[in-house]
Scaffold this motif. Structure first.
Motif, PDB file in Angstrom:
ATOM      1  N   SER A  51      -0.806  11.662  -9.757  1.00 27.24           N
ATOM      2  CA  SER A  51      -0.677  10.234 -10.005  1.00 27.24           C
ATOM      3  C   SER A  51       0.392   9.666  -9.077  1.00 27.24           C
ATOM      4  N   TYR A  52       0.306   8.377  -8.825  1.00 25.99           N
ATOM      5  CA  TYR A  52       1.371   7.715  -8.074  1.00 25.99           C
ATOM      6  C   TYR A  52       1.292   6.210  -8.267  1.00 25.99           C
ATOM      7  N   THR A  53       2.392   5.552  -8.030  1.00 25.62           N
ATOM      8  CA  THR A  53       2.436   4.097  -7.970  1.00 25.62           C
ATOM      9  C   THR A  53       3.177   3.712  -6.698  1.00 25.62           C
ATOM     10  N   ALA A  54       2.787   2.594  -6.119  1.00 27.40           N
ATOM     11  CA  ALA A  54       3.439   2.131  -4.893  1.00 27.40           C
ATOM     12  C   ALA A  54       3.062   0.673  -4.650  1.00 27.40           C
ATOM     13  N   THR A  55       3.917  -0.009  -3.903  1.00 20.83           N
ATOM     14  CA  THR A  55       3.598  -1.341  -3.406  1.00 20.83           C
ATOM     15  C   THR A  55       3.259  -1.202  -1.933  1.00 20.83           C
ATOM     16  N   ALA A  56       2.041  -1.577  -1.568  1.00 20.17           N
ATOM     17  CA  ALA A  56       1.581  -1.431  -0.190  1.00 20.17           C
ATOM     18  C   ALA A  56       1.501  -2.806   0.476  1.00 20.17           C
ATOM     19  N   ASN A  57       2.263  -2.991   1.531  1.00 13.31           N
ATOM     20  CA  ASN A  57       2.180  -4.214   2.331  1.00 13.31           C
ATOM     21  C   ASN A  57       1.228  -3.958   3.490  1.00 13.31           C
ATOM     22  N   VAL A  58       0.111  -4.664   3.494  1.00 11.27           N
ATOM     23  CA  VAL A  58      -0.974  -4.396   4.436  1.00 11.27           C
ATOM     24  C   VAL A  58      -1.013  -5.472   5.521  1.00 11.27           C
ATOM     25  N   GLU A  59      -1.087  -5.029   6.771  1.00  6.20           N
ATOM     26  CA  GLU A  59      -1.290  -5.925   7.909  1.00  6.20           C
ATOM     27  C   GLU A  59      -2.592  -5.526   8.592  1.00  6.20           C
ATOM     28  N   LEU A  60      -3.472  -6.493   8.808  1.00  5.99           N
ATOM     29  CA  LEU A  60      -4.743  -6.243   9.465  1.00  5.99           C
ATOM     30  C   LEU A  60      -4.771  -6.947  10.812  1.00  5.99           C
ATOM     31  N   TYR A  61      -5.246  -6.227  11.835  1.00  2.00           N
ATOM     32  CA  TYR A  61      -5.371  -6.795  13.172  1.00  2.00           C
ATOM     33  C   TYR A  61      -6.827  -6.655  13.597  1.00  2.00           C
ATOM     34  N   ASN A  62      -7.530  -7.777  13.650  1.00  2.00           N
ATOM     35  CA  ASN A  62      -8.947  -7.739  13.995  1.00  2.00           C
ATOM     36  C   ASN A  62      -9.265  -8.911  14.919  1.00  2.00           C
ATOM     37  N   ASN A  63      -9.675  -8.602  16.154  1.00  2.00           N
ATOM     38  CA  ASN A  63      -9.953  -9.641  17.149  1.00  2.00           C
ATOM     39  C   ASN A  63      -8.759 -10.572  17.341  1.00  2.00           C
ATOM     40  N   MET A  72      -0.550  -3.783  -5.126  1.00  2.00           N
ATOM     41  CA  MET A  72       0.150  -2.936  -6.092  1.00  2.00           C
ATOM     42  C   MET A  72      -0.817  -1.818  -6.465  1.00  2.00           C
ATOM     43  N   GLN A  73      -0.451  -0.572  -6.165  1.00  2.72           N
ATOM     44  CA  GLN A  73      -1.368   0.560  -6.327  1.00  2.72           C
ATOM     45  C   GLN A  73      -0.959   1.457  -7.500  1.00  2.72           C
ATOM     46  N   PHE A  74      -1.956   1.795  -8.318  1.00  6.44           N
ATOM     47  CA  PHE A  74      -1.771   2.722  -9.437  1.00  6.44           C
ATOM     48  C   PHE A  74      -2.901   3.742  -9.358  1.00  6.44           C
ATOM     49  N   TYR A  75      -2.559   5.019  -9.362  1.00  5.03           N
ATOM     50  CA  TYR A  75      -3.565   6.081  -9.285  1.00  5.03           C
ATOM     51  C   TYR A  75      -3.245   7.163 -10.309  1.00  5.03           C
ATOM     52  N   LYS A  76      -4.296   7.643 -10.988  1.00  3.08           N
ATOM     53  CA  LYS A  76      -4.102   8.732 -11.951  1.00  3.08           C
ATOM     54  C   LYS A  76      -5.396   9.531 -12.099  1.00  3.08           C
ATOM     55  N   TYR A 194       4.477   1.438   2.646  1.00  5.34           N
ATOM     56  CA  TYR A 194       4.609   1.721   1.213  1.00  5.34           C
ATOM     57  C   TYR A 194       6.066   1.573   0.766  1.00  5.34           C
ATOM     58  N   LYS A 195       6.239   0.879  -0.354  1.00  2.85           N
ATOM     59  CA  LYS A 195       7.567   0.735  -0.954  1.00  2.85           C
ATOM     60  C   LYS A 195       7.507   1.164  -2.414  1.00  2.85           C
ATOM     61  N   ASP A 196       8.647   1.581  -2.929  1.00  6.68           N
ATOM     62  CA  ASP A 196       8.772   1.967  -4.342  1.00  6.68           C
ATOM     63  C   ASP A 196       7.757   3.047  -4.727  1.00  6.68           C
ATOM     64  N   PHE A 197       7.514   3.998  -3.817  1.00  2.00           N
ATOM     65  CA  PHE A 197       6.574   5.075  -4.098  1.00  2.00           C
ATOM     66  C   PHE A 197       7.140   6.010  -5.168  1.00  2.00           C
ATOM     67  N   LYS A 198       6.326   6.296  -6.190  1.00  2.00           N
ATOM     68  CA  LYS A 198       6.715   7.235  -7.241  1.00  2.00           C
ATOM     69  C   LYS A 198       5.680   8.342  -7.310  1.00  2.00           C
ATOM     70  N   TYR A 199       6.166   9.574  -7.276  1.00  2.00           N
ATOM     71  CA  TYR A 199       5.307  10.763  -7.229  1.00  2.00           C
ATOM     72  C   TYR A 199       5.078  11.304  -8.638  1.00  2.00           C
ATOM     73  N   ASN A 200       3.812  11.397  -9.040  1.00  2.00           N
ATOM     74  CA  ASN A 200       3.397  11.922 -10.345  1.00  2.00           C
ATOM     75  C   ASN A 200       4.126  11.278 -11.530  1.00  2.00           C
ATOM     76  N   PRO A 201       4.157   9.945 -11.595  1.00  2.00           N
ATOM     77  CA  PRO A 201       4.773   9.300 -12.760  1.00  2.00           C
ATOM     78  C   PRO A 201       3.799   9.277 -13.939  1.00  2.00           C
ATOM     79  N   GLU A 202       4.317   8.984 -15.130  1.00  2.10           N
ATOM     80  CA  GLU A 202       3.459   8.762 -16.292  1.00  2.10           C
ATOM     81  C   GLU A 202       2.909   7.340 -16.191  1.00  2.10           C
ATOM     82  N   ILE A 203       1.584   7.193 -16.276  1.00  2.00           N
ATOM     83  CA  ILE A 203       0.949   5.878 -16.211  1.00  2.00           C
ATOM     84  C   ILE A 203       0.059   5.706 -17.434  1.00  2.00           C
ATOM     85  N   ASP A 204       0.208   4.583 -18.106  1.00  2.00           N
ATOM     86  CA  ASP A 204      -0.576   4.302 -19.303  1.00  2.00           C
ATOM     87  C   ASP A 204      -2.057   4.189 -18.940  1.00  2.00           C
ATOM     88  N   ASP A 205      -2.912   4.908 -19.674  1.00  2.00           N
ATOM     89  CA  ASP A 205      -4.351   4.911 -19.390  1.00  2.00           C
ATOM     90  C   ASP A 205      -4.988   3.534 -19.540  1.00  2.00           C
TER      91      ASP A 205
END
Length: 353
Positions: A51-63, A72-76, A194-205
């Motif tokens: 599991s992990y949580t993180a804030t991802a700031n995305v920049e796209l460059y297209n043409n 804001m990313q949450f994965y479990k 990525y900012k505030d990355f947390k490795y294997n945190p407890e995340i509410d289902d």
């Protein structure tokens, strides 16, 4: 005598030489001790990620057109939640994948769409997408620069815009900090920090359910509150709450919480898209309401606007202090109608809207 003294001198010399040799060998042993390869450690940690949580700031460059947004990313364990905010920090969409279906909430039209897969999800911004490509495609190259270890891998579902990607891991703590995606011509297509990355945190289902898709996780979860069933209010709070007969169009009850930091008061949370109404009820001395009031609005209702932009209405109903906090765009007259419709519910006769 000379022979004895010579023999003693020889023994002393022997011990000194032996000590020097032992010291030298032990020193060499320390220097020869191998430090674990950071790239080996990084891959081990990635493969152990559940599991992990993180804030991802995305920049796209297209043409030559640049766009930016925040996720804001949450994965479990195969489930995920992405909260996509535009450049102004407003909700663009919220995406939840429960392992079987994707629920995509579009804030502008205030609607939820359902898909049977993850095709609607921008997986390329996720750390787990890099892990999948790394494990399946192997590494193209690895190296290091001033503050980072770099690992470049092929993208499995590659196209002309997304051909390969490079993750930068901090030398300080070996966590992922920046992902750069290159097109087929080796030009940068996207850069994700990525900012505030947390490795294997407890995340509410409950963050990975359809019911949560219309509300930001920050509003859905409250660390100082305990979620209860609406029929358990008296058991946990010792009060018979009042509940609104009237609600603005589109609002429905999301959950009921006990705030353990404020006299075990009860909070009813109602949502409609990105708008939120929280009704907090507790027993206080009637005079206490005047200590926290803003300015007098009408009919015993006080109003103030907080620094974070939230609006707060305070009043007394049936001996309970009622504090209604509004997040988003809800007309004040609508809130006054909510207050006017508050009715005392006896135990066991709760209605859920």
């Amino acid at each position: 005598m000379r022979f004895v003294r010579g023999w003693e001198l020889l023994k002393k010399s022997f011990f000194v030489i032996a000590f020097v040799i032992i010291f030298f060998l032990s020193g060499c042993g320390t220097k020869a001790k191998k430090v674990k390869d950071p790239f080996v450690y990084i891959k081990e940690q990635l493969n152990k990620l559940e599991s992990y949580t993180a804030t991802a700031n995305v920049e796209l460059y297209n043409n030559k057109i640049e766009s930016k947004y925040t996720v804001m990313q949450f994965y479990k364990k195969g489930k995920l939640r992405l909260e996509v905010l535009d450049e102004n920090g407003s909700i663009d969409k919220i995406i939840v994948y429960d392992g079987k279906r994707s629920y995509v909430y579009f804030a502008r039209v205030n609607q939820v769409f359902v898909a049977e897969n993850t095709q609607e999800i921008p997986l390329y911004s996720m750390i787990t997408s890099f892990i999948k490509n790394y494990n399946s495609g192997g590494e193209i190259e690895k190296g290091e620069i001033d503050k980072f270890y770099l690992i470049t891998v092929p993208i499995l579902d590659k196209n002309v815009f997304m051909y390969k990607e490079q993750m930068a891991f901090s030398k300080k703590n070996l966590i992922p900090e920046e992902l750069t995606i290159f097109d087929i011509n080796n030009n940068i297509f996207s850069r994700i920090t990525y900012k505030d990355f947390k490795y294997n945190p407890e995340i509410d289902d409950k963050l990975f359910t359809k019911d949560s898709v219309t509300t930001l996780a920050a509003n859905f979860l409250d660390s100082s509150a305990i979620e209860i069933d609406v029929k358990e209010v008296y058991k946990y709070c010792g009060l018979n709450p009042v509940m609104p007969v009237y609600l603005p169009q589109g609002f429905k009850l999301l959950n009921v919480l006990v705030n353990v930091n404020e006299n075990n008061g009860v909070i009813f949370v109602y949502t409609s898209g990105k708008n939120l109404i929280e009704i907090f009820e507790t027993v206080v001395d009637k005079s206490e309401i005047t200590n926290e009031k803003g300015f007098f609005l009408k009919e015993g209702v006080y109003y103030k606007e907080k620094d974070n932009g939230k609006k707060e209405y305070t009043t007394m109903v049936n001996g309970l202090q009622i504090r209604i906090t509004v997040t988003g765009d809800v007309d004040g007259e609508e809130i006054l109608k909510v207050i006017k419709s508050l009715r005392w519910k006896t135990r066991g006769t709760f209605n859920v809207w």
